[in-house]
Design an enzyme around this catalytic site. Structure first.
Site, PDB file in Angstrom:
ATOM      1  CG  ASP A 192      55.000   3.158  10.933  1.00  0.00           C
ATOM      2  OD1 ASP A 192      56.177   3.257  11.339  1.00  0.00           O
ATOM      3  OD2 ASP A 192      54.702   3.091   9.730  1.00  0.00           O
TER       4      ASP A 192
ATOM      5  CG  ASN B 150      61.143  -3.001  13.131  1.00  0.00           C
ATOM      6  OD1 ASN B 150      60.179  -3.062  13.885  1.00  0.00           O
ATOM      7  ND2 ASN B 150      61.082  -2.352  11.958  1.00  0.00           N
TER       8      ASN B 150
HETATM    9  C1  IPE Z   1      55.909  -1.798  11.529  1.00  0.00           C
HETATM   10  O1  IPE Z   1      56.478  -0.575  11.219  1.00  0.00           O
HETATM   11  C2  IPE Z   1      56.558  -2.390  12.742  1.00  0.00           C
HETATM   12  C3  IPE Z   1      56.266  -1.741  14.005  1.00  0.00           C
HETATM   13  C4  IPE Z   1      55.450  -0.732  14.189  1.00  0.00           C
HETATM   14  C5  IPE Z   1      56.938  -2.310  15.149  1.00  0.00           C
HETATM   15  P1  IPE Z   1      57.673  -0.449  10.178  1.00  0.00           P
HETATM   16  O2  IPE Z   1      58.020   0.993  10.134  1.00  0.00           O
HETATM   17  O3  IPE Z   1      58.756  -1.392  10.519  1.00  0.00           O
HETATM   18  O4  IPE Z   1      56.979  -0.917   8.834  1.00  0.00           O
HETATM   19  P2  IPE Z   1      57.371  -0.641   7.309  1.00  0.00           P
HETATM   20  O5  IPE Z   1      58.836  -0.916   7.164  1.00  0.00           O
HETATM   21  O6  IPE Z   1      57.054   0.798   7.034  1.00  0.00           O
HETATM   22  O7  IPE Z   1      56.502  -1.552   6.520  1.00  0.00           O
HETATM   23  C1  IPE Z   2      57.672   2.809  14.540  1.00  0.00           C
HETATM   24  O1  IPE Z   2      58.208   3.997  14.068  1.00  0.00           O
HETATM   25  C2  IPE Z   2      58.546   2.174  15.590  1.00  0.00           C
HETATM   26  C3  IPE Z   2      59.193   0.925  15.176  1.00  0.00           C
HETATM   27  C4  IPE Z   2      59.073   0.358  14.009  1.00  0.00           C
HETATM   28  C5  IPE Z   2      60.048   0.288  16.139  1.00  0.00           C
HETATM   29  P1  IPE Z   2      59.263   4.043  12.894  1.00  0.00           P
HETATM   30  O2  IPE Z   2      60.635   4.064  13.488  1.00  0.00           O
HETATM   31  O3  IPE Z   2      59.020   2.987  11.904  1.00  0.00           O
HETATM   32  O4  IPE Z   2      58.932   5.470  12.276  1.00  0.00           O
HETATM   33  P2  IPE Z   2      58.966   5.891  10.749  1.00  0.00           P
HETATM   34  O5  IPE Z   2      58.104   4.927   9.994  1.00  0.00           O
HETATM   35  O6  IPE Z   2      60.397   5.829  10.313  1.00  0.00           O
HETATM   36  O7  IPE Z   2      58.423   7.272  10.744  1.00  0.00           O
HETATM   37 MG    MG Z   3      57.872   2.925  10.225  1.00  0.00          MG
END
Ligand code: IPE
Ligand code: IPE
Ligand code: MG
Length: 232
Positions: A12, A60
Site C-alpha cells: 500500500d 479496488n
Molecule cells: C489494499 O489497499 C489493497 C491492496 C494493496 C491491493 P487499499 O489501498 O485498497 O486499502 P484501503 O482502501 O486503504 O483499506
Molecule cells: C496500493 O497503493 C496499490 C493498490 C491498492 C492497487 P494505493 O493506490 O492504495 O496507494 P494509496 O493508499 O492511495 O497511497
Molecule cells: Mg491504499
C-alpha cells in the site's frame, strides 16, 4: 524463531508516494511494480518459500476506470516480462482471487504463467489479483456445496480444502506498508494467527533491507496460538 515460511504483503501507499512528488497516481503504481520486483528477488534470496503479494482487491474496482486499466496493464506487463526471471530463479507463480471476474486477456496471462512456471521448485509467488478474503471464503463454500456436499456438515477443514491454494501453509507474517492498521480484506481466513508487521514506509520505497527488518522483527516474537508461553 525460524524465519517465516510464508510472507504476505499488503503493498500500500503507491498513490501517496506519487502525490508527495506532485505526480499522478499511476506513476506511483509504476514505482510500486519496481518495488514488487525488488521484493520478489529479495524474498527469494532470503529463502522465503511462499510470498503472497496483494496487488488488486475486490474493492479496488471502485477506483476510476483509468486507474484500474493502468493497474491491469501493469499486471499483464509484469506477468509477461518476468518469465525469464522466474525461469532463472525457479520461481513458481500462482494466483489467489476471483479469476473469472478479471478481463479475459489478464485471465489468459495468469493461466499461461501458472502453467509455464508449474514445475519450478524455488519460491512460490502468489499474486492476489481481484482478491478478497470474504469472496474467497464465499467461493469456497459454494464449491463445497456444488460438489454435492451437505452445508450442514461443513467443517473448518472443508473451508481450508476449498480455498484458492489449499496446499499453501497459512501466512506466518503479514506485512503492510504505508502505515494503515487494517487488513483491507486480505487473507481473512488464513491470517487468523499471522503475525502482523506494519511499516510507515510507502510501498514504492521498499527494498530488501525493509523486508529483512520485518522478518527480523517477526523472528523475535512469541507465537502462542492460544496456548501459554513456555508450558512445562
Ligand atoms: C489494499 O489497499 C489493497 C491492496 C494493496 C491491493 P487499499 O489501498 O485498497 O486499502 P484501503 O482502501 O486503504 O483499506
Ligand atoms: C496500493 O497503493 C496499490 C493498490 C491498492 C492497487 P494505493 O493506490 O492504495 O496507494 P494509496 O493508499 O492511495 O497511497
Ligand atoms: Mg491504499
Amino acid at each position: 524463531m525460524q524465519k517465516p515460511v510464508h510472507v504476505g504483503i499488503i503493498m500500500d501507499g503507491n498513490g501517496r508516494w506519487a502525490k508527495q512528488r506532485g505526480l499522478i497516481r499511476t506513476k506511483g503504481h509504476l514505482e510500486g511494480l519496481a518495488a514488487a520486483k525488488r521484493i520478489v528477488k529479495a524474498a527469494s534470496e532470503i529463502g522465503i518459500r511462499y510470498l503472497t503479494l496483494y496487488a488488486f482487491s475486490t474493492e479496488n474496482w471502485k477506483r476510476t476506470a483509468e486507474e484500474v486499466g493502468f493497474i491491469m496493464g501493469l499486471i499483464k506487463q509484469y506477468l509477461r516480462a518476468e518469465f525469464d526471471f522466474s525461469k532463472k530463479n525457479k520461481i513458481r507463480v500462482r494466483h489467489a482471487g476471483n479469476i473469472a471476474g478479471l478481463p479475459l486477456d489478464i485471465q489468459k496471462e495468469i493461466t499461461d504463467t501458472i502453467r509455464d512456471t508449474a514445475d519450478f521448485d524455488g519460491m512460490q509467488v502468489v499474486l492476489a489479483i481481484n482478491y478478497g478474503g470474504r469472496d474467497e471464503i464465499t467461493r469456497a463454500v459454494r464449491k463445497f456445496t456444488a460438489d454435492g456436499k451437505d452445508a450442514g456438515e461443513l467443517r473448518e477443514e472443508d473451508i481450508c480444502a476449498y480455498m484458492d491454494n489449499p496446499d499453501i501453509p497459512d501466512p506466518d507474517l503479514i506485512i503492510r506498508s504505508a502505515g494503515e492498521y487494517r487488513t483491507s480484506n486480505f487473507l481473512l481466513w488464513q491470517g487468523a494467527y499471522s503475525e502482523i508487521y506494519i511499516s510507515k514506509k510507502l510501498w514504492p520505497d521498499w527494498d530488501k533491507e525493509d523486508l529483512q527488518v520485518a522478518i527480523d522483527d517477526y523472528m523475535g516474537r512469541d507465537r502462542r496460538f492460544g496456548s501459554v508461553a513456555n508450558q512445562e
